[in-house]
Design a protein around this motif. Structure first.
Motif, PDB file in Angstrom:
ATOM      1  N   LEU A  48       0.670  -1.263   0.171  1.00 29.50           N
ATOM      2  CA  LEU A  48      -0.039   0.248   0.116  1.00 29.50           C
ATOM      3  C   LEU A  48       0.620   1.277   0.021  1.00 29.50           C
ATOM      4  N   LEU A  49       1.834   1.454   0.762  1.00 23.45           N
ATOM      5  CA  LEU A  49       2.646   2.444   1.226  1.00 23.45           C
ATOM      6  C   LEU A  49       3.841   2.235   1.978  1.00 23.45           C
ATOM      7  N   ASN A  50       4.786   3.248   2.017  1.00 21.25           N
ATOM      8  CA  ASN A  50       5.715   2.910   3.101  1.00 21.25           C
ATOM      9  C   ASN A  50       5.697   4.155   4.036  1.00 21.25           C
ATOM     10  N   ILE A  51       5.938   3.889   5.219  1.00 20.38           N
ATOM     11  CA  ILE A  51       5.931   4.973   6.437  1.00 20.38           C
ATOM     12  C   ILE A  51       7.188   4.982   7.102  1.00 20.38           C
ATOM     13  N   ARG A  52       7.416   6.031   7.802  1.00 18.47           N
ATOM     14  CA  ARG A  52       8.415   6.168   8.456  1.00 18.47           C
ATOM     15  C   ARG A  52       8.210   6.763   9.960  1.00 18.47           C
ATOM     16  N   MET A  53       8.581   6.493  11.142  1.00 19.64           N
ATOM     17  CA  MET A  53       8.671   7.038  12.367  1.00 19.64           C
ATOM     18  C   MET A  53       9.506   8.292  12.668  1.00 19.64           C
ATOM     19  N   ARG A  54       8.904   9.325  12.986  1.00 17.34           N
ATOM     20  CA  ARG A  54       9.644  10.692  12.941  1.00 17.34           C
ATOM     21  C   ARG A  54       9.230  11.154  14.357  1.00 17.34           C
ATOM     22  N   LEU A  55      10.190  12.447  14.794  1.00 20.32           N
ATOM     23  CA  LEU A  55       9.598  13.242  15.867  1.00 20.32           C
ATOM     24  C   LEU A  55       8.808  14.078  15.615  1.00 20.32           C
ATOM     25  N   TYR A  56       7.677  14.372  16.625  1.00 19.33           N
ATOM     26  CA  TYR A  56       6.697  15.274  16.178  1.00 19.33           C
ATOM     27  C   TYR A  56       6.452  15.861  17.853  1.00 19.33           C
ATOM     28  N   ALA A  57       6.040  17.153  17.619  1.00 20.08           N
ATOM     29  CA  ALA A  57       5.510  18.010  19.052  1.00 20.08           C
ATOM     30  C   ALA A  57       4.472  19.034  18.449  1.00 20.08           C
ATOM     31  N   THR A  58       4.028  19.762  19.381  1.00 21.64           N
ATOM     32  CA  THR A  58       2.985  20.792  19.009  1.00 21.64           C
ATOM     33  C   THR A  58       3.833  22.071  19.007  1.00 21.64           C
ATOM     34  N   ARG A  59       3.112  23.029  18.491  1.00 22.00           N
ATOM     35  CA  ARG A  59       3.912  24.333  18.401  1.00 22.00           C
ATOM     36  C   ARG A  59       3.892  24.728  19.717  1.00 22.00           C
ATOM     37  N   GLN A  60       2.790  24.847  20.439  1.00 24.46           N
ATOM     38  CA  GLN A  60       2.619  25.411  22.178  1.00 24.46           C
ATOM     39  C   GLN A  60       3.785  24.701  22.713  1.00 24.46           C
ATOM     40  N   TYR A  61       3.985  23.393  22.642  1.00 22.74           N
ATOM     41  CA  TYR A  61       4.957  22.604  23.324  1.00 22.74           C
ATOM     42  C   TYR A  61       6.479  23.192  23.119  1.00 22.74           C
ATOM     43  N   LEU A  62       6.565  23.384  21.933  1.00 26.86           N
ATOM     44  CA  LEU A  62       7.978  24.075  21.475  1.00 26.86           C
ATOM     45  C   LEU A  62       8.374  25.442  21.823  1.00 26.86           C
ATOM     46  N   SER A  63       7.126  26.269  21.752  1.00 24.11           N
ATOM     47  CA  SER A  63       7.289  27.489  22.216  1.00 24.11           C
ATOM     48  C   SER A  63       7.429  27.658  23.906  1.00 24.11           C
ATOM     49  N   GLN A  64       7.044  26.804  24.611  1.00 31.42           N
ATOM     50  CA  GLN A  64       7.360  26.588  25.855  1.00 31.42           C
ATOM     51  C   GLN A  64       8.639  26.202  26.402  1.00 31.42           C
ATOM     52  N   ALA A  65       9.053  25.000  25.585  1.00 29.05           N
ATOM     53  CA  ALA A  65       9.988  24.079  26.096  1.00 29.05           C
ATOM     54  C   ALA A  65      11.333  24.318  25.464  1.00 29.05           C
TER      55      ALA A  65
END
Length: 299
Positions: free
Chosen positions: A157-174
């Motif tokens: 069907l497709l290929n997927i990859r695992m990546r690192l994600y966060a929300t903008r709110q978390y990144l703005s705070q941390a």
């Protein structure tokens, strides 16, 4: 052999109990017991070892159970074929998928399928264990690796990859990490590398844990990881197919990801003409193509 006795034997062997088998067959325990005794007398062998906690198949009983299981599998196939028609799609379809893909990608799209086939019954089995399709533990599978059995029809069907994600709110705070070592000042959300999961994801998690993150949240499925990320708990390891349905996810590093994970759809060769199989296959393929178009890639 008496077909009715074989049917009752199969139910008892499957349940491991006269009482439970009787409940499923709507028969009394004594009636089930008489049928089993009659079959043993007819064959001249003992089929069960009897003890206080239930019944255990003898060696001869195991051979007979293998035969009745094959009979039951073929009857299920025959019933499925008889129920299918060109005009209607009815009856039950058992589909197995991983917890993450099934919960986060497949289930939210099923409204479209049911709108087209309102009488279809789907039994969705979400777990990391690979079910045996030729033995009819399920009718169809969506797997994160190519099936090994030769008697399956499979489609990549497709290929997927695992990546690192966060929300903008978390990144703005941390603060946004600029390099992998910067993760030592953040909370990582991931699956425990010791629990069943795709190897590529596990290897990425192991690599990230070597950075000695300040804090850690481990969850045994991607649904939990996603919920934690969306609620600003930290930076999570997630499959990339989520970014279409959850645009609030922000990729943290452009060059940190797992190896490709192939996603296959598979079903037994003998079910290739089943209408339920056909409509579900076509539905999944259409949705995958729509997903790829949304990413600007060719179907």
């Amino acid at each position: 052999m008496d077909w009715d006795k074989l049917r009752i034997f199969h139910a008892v062997a499957d349940a491991g109990s006269l009482t439970h088998a009787g409940d499923s067959l709507n028969l009394s325990q004594s009636a089930v017991s008489r049928q089993i005794r009659g079959l043993e007398d007819q064959l001249g062998i003992s089929l069960f070892h009897r003890h206080a906690r239930g019944l255990i198949l003898t060696e001869q009983g195991e051979l007979l159970f293998e035969a009745t299981a094959e009979m039951a599998r073929k009857l299920d196939i025959a019933e499925a074929r008889m129920r299918d028609s060109e005009e209607q799609v009815v009856g039950e379809l058992r589909v197995t998928a991983t917890t993450g893909f099934g919960t986060l990608w497949l289930v939210p799209r099923l409204t479209k399928l049911y709108s087209m086939y309102p009488d279809l019954k789907i039994n969705l089995i979400l777990e990391e264990r690979v079910l045996d399709l030729p033995m009819r533990e399920a009718d169809m599978a969506i797997r994160m690796k190519e099936p090994s059995q030769s008697d399956l029809i499979r489609r990549r069907l497709l290929n997927i990859r695992m990546r690192l994600y966060a929300t903008r709110q978390y990144l703005s705070q941390a603060g946004r990490p600029l390099t992998v070592p910067d993760l030592s000042r953040h909370r990582i959300i991931c699956q425990d590398p010791t629990v069943p999961q795709v190897t590529a994801g596990k290897l990425l998690v192991q690599q990230l844990l070597e950075t000695s993150p300040r804090s850690l949240l481990m969850v045994n499925n991607y649904f939990g990881v996603l919920q934690a990320v969306l609620n600003n708990v930290g930076i999570g390891v997630l499959p990339d197919y989520l970014t279409v349905d959850f645009p609030q996810l922000v990729r943290v590093f452009d060059d940190v990801e797992s190896a490709d994970v192939p996603v296959f759809l598979a079903f037994p060769e003998e079910l290739r003409s089943s209408r339920r199989i056909i409509v579900f296959r076509d539905f999944v393929v259409d949705e995958i193509q729509a997903y790829r178009r949304s990413l600007g890639t060719q179907p």
